[in-house]
Design a protein around this motif. Sequence first.
Motif, PDB file in Angstrom:
ATOM      1  N   HIS A 213       0.837  -1.195   0.000  1.00  0.00           N
ATOM      2  CA  HIS A 213       0.000   0.000   0.000  1.00  0.00           C
ATOM      3  C   HIS A 213       0.873   1.246   0.000  1.00  0.00           C
ATOM      4  N   TYR A 214       0.352   2.304  -0.597  1.00  0.00           N
ATOM      5  CA  TYR A 214       1.045   3.582  -0.642  1.00  0.00           C
ATOM      6  C   TYR A 214       0.100   4.677  -0.154  1.00  0.00           C
ATOM      7  N   GLY A 215       0.685   5.814   0.179  1.00  0.00           N
ATOM      8  CA  GLY A 215      -0.129   6.917   0.651  1.00  0.00           C
ATOM      9  C   GLY A 215       0.359   8.237   0.085  1.00  0.00           C
ATOM     10  N   VAL A 216      -0.557   9.192  -0.021  1.00  0.00           N
ATOM     11  CA  VAL A 216      -0.218  10.563  -0.404  1.00  0.00           C
ATOM     12  C   VAL A 216      -0.734  11.478   0.694  1.00  0.00           C
ATOM     13  N   GLU A 217       0.190  12.123   1.402  1.00  0.00           N
ATOM     14  CA  GLU A 217      -0.202  13.102   2.401  1.00  0.00           C
ATOM     15  C   GLU A 217      -0.452  14.437   1.713  1.00  0.00           C
ATOM     16  N   VAL A 218      -1.575  15.049   2.024  1.00  0.00           N
ATOM     17  CA  VAL A 218      -1.959  16.327   1.424  1.00  0.00           C
ATOM     18  C   VAL A 218      -1.920  17.400   2.504  1.00  0.00           C
ATOM     19  N   ARG A 219      -1.109  18.419   2.280  1.00  0.00           N
ATOM     20  CA  ARG A 219      -1.029  19.547   3.220  1.00  0.00           C
ATOM     21  C   ARG A 219      -1.326  20.842   2.466  1.00  0.00           C
ATOM     22  N   MET A 220      -2.346  21.569   2.910  1.00  0.00           N
ATOM     23  CA  MET A 220      -2.666  22.841   2.286  1.00  0.00           C
ATOM     24  C   MET A 220      -1.672  23.898   2.746  1.00  0.00           C
ATOM     25  N   LEU A 221      -1.104  24.623   1.781  1.00  0.00           N
ATOM     26  CA  LEU A 221      -0.078  25.628   2.075  1.00  0.00           C
ATOM     27  C   LEU A 221      -0.503  26.976   1.495  1.00  0.00           C
ATOM     28  N   SER A 222      -1.612  27.485   1.955  1.00  0.00           N
ATOM     29  CA  SER A 222      -2.162  28.717   1.391  1.00  0.00           C
ATOM     30  C   SER A 222      -1.332  29.949   1.735  1.00  0.00           C
ATOM     31  N   ASP A 223      -0.417  29.835   2.719  1.00  0.00           N
ATOM     32  CA  ASP A 223       0.399  30.985   3.125  1.00  0.00           C
ATOM     33  C   ASP A 223       1.642  31.175   2.250  1.00  0.00           C
ATOM     34  N   TYR A 224       1.902  30.252   1.343  1.00  0.00           N
ATOM     35  CA  TYR A 224       3.114  30.333   0.517  1.00  0.00           C
ATOM     36  C   TYR A 224       2.790  30.970  -0.839  1.00  0.00           C
ATOM     37  N   ASP A 225       3.403  32.127  -1.086  1.00  0.00           N
ATOM     38  CA  ASP A 225       3.211  32.815  -2.360  1.00  0.00           C
ATOM     39  C   ASP A 225       4.235  32.379  -3.402  1.00  0.00           C
ATOM     40  N   TYR A 226       5.376  31.881  -2.946  1.00  0.00           N
ATOM     41  CA  TYR A 226       6.456  31.502  -3.856  1.00  0.00           C
ATOM     42  C   TYR A 226       6.813  30.026  -3.638  1.00  0.00           C
ATOM     43  N   PRO A 227       6.688  29.205  -4.686  1.00  0.00           N
ATOM     44  CA  PRO A 227       6.913  27.757  -4.540  1.00  0.00           C
ATOM     45  C   PRO A 227       8.283  27.383  -3.995  1.00  0.00           C
ATOM     46  N   GLU A 229       9.974  28.623  -1.708  1.00  0.00           N
ATOM     47  CA  GLU A 229      10.046  28.721  -0.255  1.00  0.00           C
ATOM     48  C   GLU A 229       9.585  27.438   0.430  1.00  0.00           C
ATOM     49  N   VAL A 230       8.773  26.654  -0.276  1.00  0.00           N
ATOM     50  CA  VAL A 230       8.295  25.381   0.282  1.00  0.00           C
ATOM     51  C   VAL A 230       9.473  24.460   0.581  1.00  0.00           C
ATOM     52  N   TRP A 231      10.463  24.441  -0.327  1.00  0.00           N
ATOM     53  CA  TRP A 231      11.595  23.527  -0.162  1.00  0.00           C
ATOM     54  C   TRP A 231      12.522  23.980   0.960  1.00  0.00           C
ATOM     55  N   ASP A 232      12.579  25.288   1.198  1.00  0.00           N
ATOM     56  CA  ASP A 232      13.372  25.791   2.326  1.00  0.00           C
ATOM     57  C   ASP A 232      12.786  25.342   3.659  1.00  0.00           C
ATOM     58  N   ASP A 233      11.455  25.215   3.703  1.00  0.00           N
ATOM     59  CA  ASP A 233      10.758  24.898   4.958  1.00  0.00           C
ATOM     60  C   ASP A 233      10.247  23.462   5.006  1.00  0.00           C
ATOM     61  N   LEU A 234      10.694  22.619   4.071  1.00  0.00           N
ATOM     62  CA  LEU A 234      10.055  21.320   3.888  1.00  0.00           C
ATOM     63  C   LEU A 234       9.991  20.478   5.155  1.00  0.00           C
ATOM     64  N   ASN A 235      11.098  20.318   5.847  1.00  0.00           N
ATOM     65  CA  ASN A 235      11.079  19.462   7.040  1.00  0.00           C
ATOM     66  C   ASN A 235      10.164  20.019   8.136  1.00  0.00           C
ATOM     67  N   GLU A 236      10.089  21.338   8.235  1.00  0.00           N
ATOM     68  CA  GLU A 236       9.172  21.947   9.212  1.00  0.00           C
ATOM     69  C   GLU A 236       7.724  21.720   8.796  1.00  0.00           C
ATOM     70  N   ILE A 237       7.452  21.819   7.496  1.00  0.00           N
ATOM     71  CA  ILE A 237       6.095  21.587   6.987  1.00  0.00           C
ATOM     72  C   ILE A 237       5.660  20.160   7.284  1.00  0.00           C
ATOM     73  N   LEU A 238       6.581  19.206   7.127  1.00  0.00           N
ATOM     74  CA  LEU A 238       6.234  17.797   7.322  1.00  0.00           C
ATOM     75  C   LEU A 238       5.989  17.442   8.790  1.00  0.00           C
ATOM     76  N   LYS A 239       6.426  18.312   9.686  1.00  0.00           N
ATOM     77  CA  LYS A 239       6.130  18.091  11.112  1.00  0.00           C
ATOM     78  C   LYS A 239       4.674  18.413  11.434  1.00  0.00           C
ATOM     79  N   LEU A 240       4.044  19.190  10.569  1.00  0.00           N
ATOM     80  CA  LEU A 240       2.633  19.532  10.764  1.00  0.00           C
ATOM     81  C   LEU A 240       1.752  18.368  10.339  1.00  0.00           C
ATOM     82  N   SER A 241       0.636  18.212  10.991  1.00  0.00           N
ATOM     83  CA  SER A 241      -0.305  17.149  10.607  1.00  0.00           C
ATOM     84  C   SER A 241      -0.812  17.384   9.196  1.00  0.00           C
TER      85      SER A 241
END
Length: 249
Positions: A213-227, A229-241
């Motif tokens: 089995h595989y899974g896709v975690e979906v996290r809404m990131l409405s506060d990010y205007d520039y894509p 920046e997501v990679w700069d914060d990736l590990n912090e984002i993944l700590k969020l549910s």
Amino acid sequence: MAKKVKAAEDFMHHIYIHMNDVEHFVVYSGLTVKQFITSVEPMKNILLLNHAYEDGSFNMHTQFDFVTNEDMSGFLKKEIDLKRDLCWVDFASEKNVNALTPLEQAELLYLSHKREPLATPFFSKLQNRYTYYSSVADKMTKVYYRFIGDSEILVSNLFNQMIKEKEGAGNFWRRKSKNNSPAIDPSTLRLYRPYVKEGALLSLYKLDKPNAHYGVEVRMLSDYDYPDEVWDDLNEILKLSYDELIQIS
């Protein structure tokens, strides 16, 4: 015992998606041109509006280079190493390109320079289904779709190919059964469109369960205007549910 938080490298792939279904475009980060072209409907040719590729065919009428379907594999192999912005539209045949008026050619140049159309990203003479732009510095890809549902087809094909490769990397019996690999349908991804319309990170990984089995975690990131920046914060984002978990079986 507390559940272990997964780090970025524990996932098979991350892709950021922000859809504008009104203007028919989608912004991605974590998507290469090879992944795009091999995950959508096959194209007959692509007209290169901004590029660094030196082995394309040349259209005398427009002074644009182009790549045929037969030469696409060679283009994709070299494009990986070019590390430059890229803009193109697909087209049906060269006779359609030869019919473009000076105004239509000017619209194509404007599109490649401004990353947005002067009037429309779709040209009746070219019969293009896609208008593609990618920026190396911004770590983003922007695609205008004639049919916005092609975005879910792209992502499902991309994930399904990665799952097949993962399943095929195992022992002999797993390789024999890889045609029965778990898969996600575009209609399933369409259910999560409200998230990607706000901007969302989709993270694919193998679940800690039997039966592949595989899974896709979906996290809404409405506060990010520039894509990027997501990679700069990736590990912090993944700590969020995550907001949603899509199970693939």
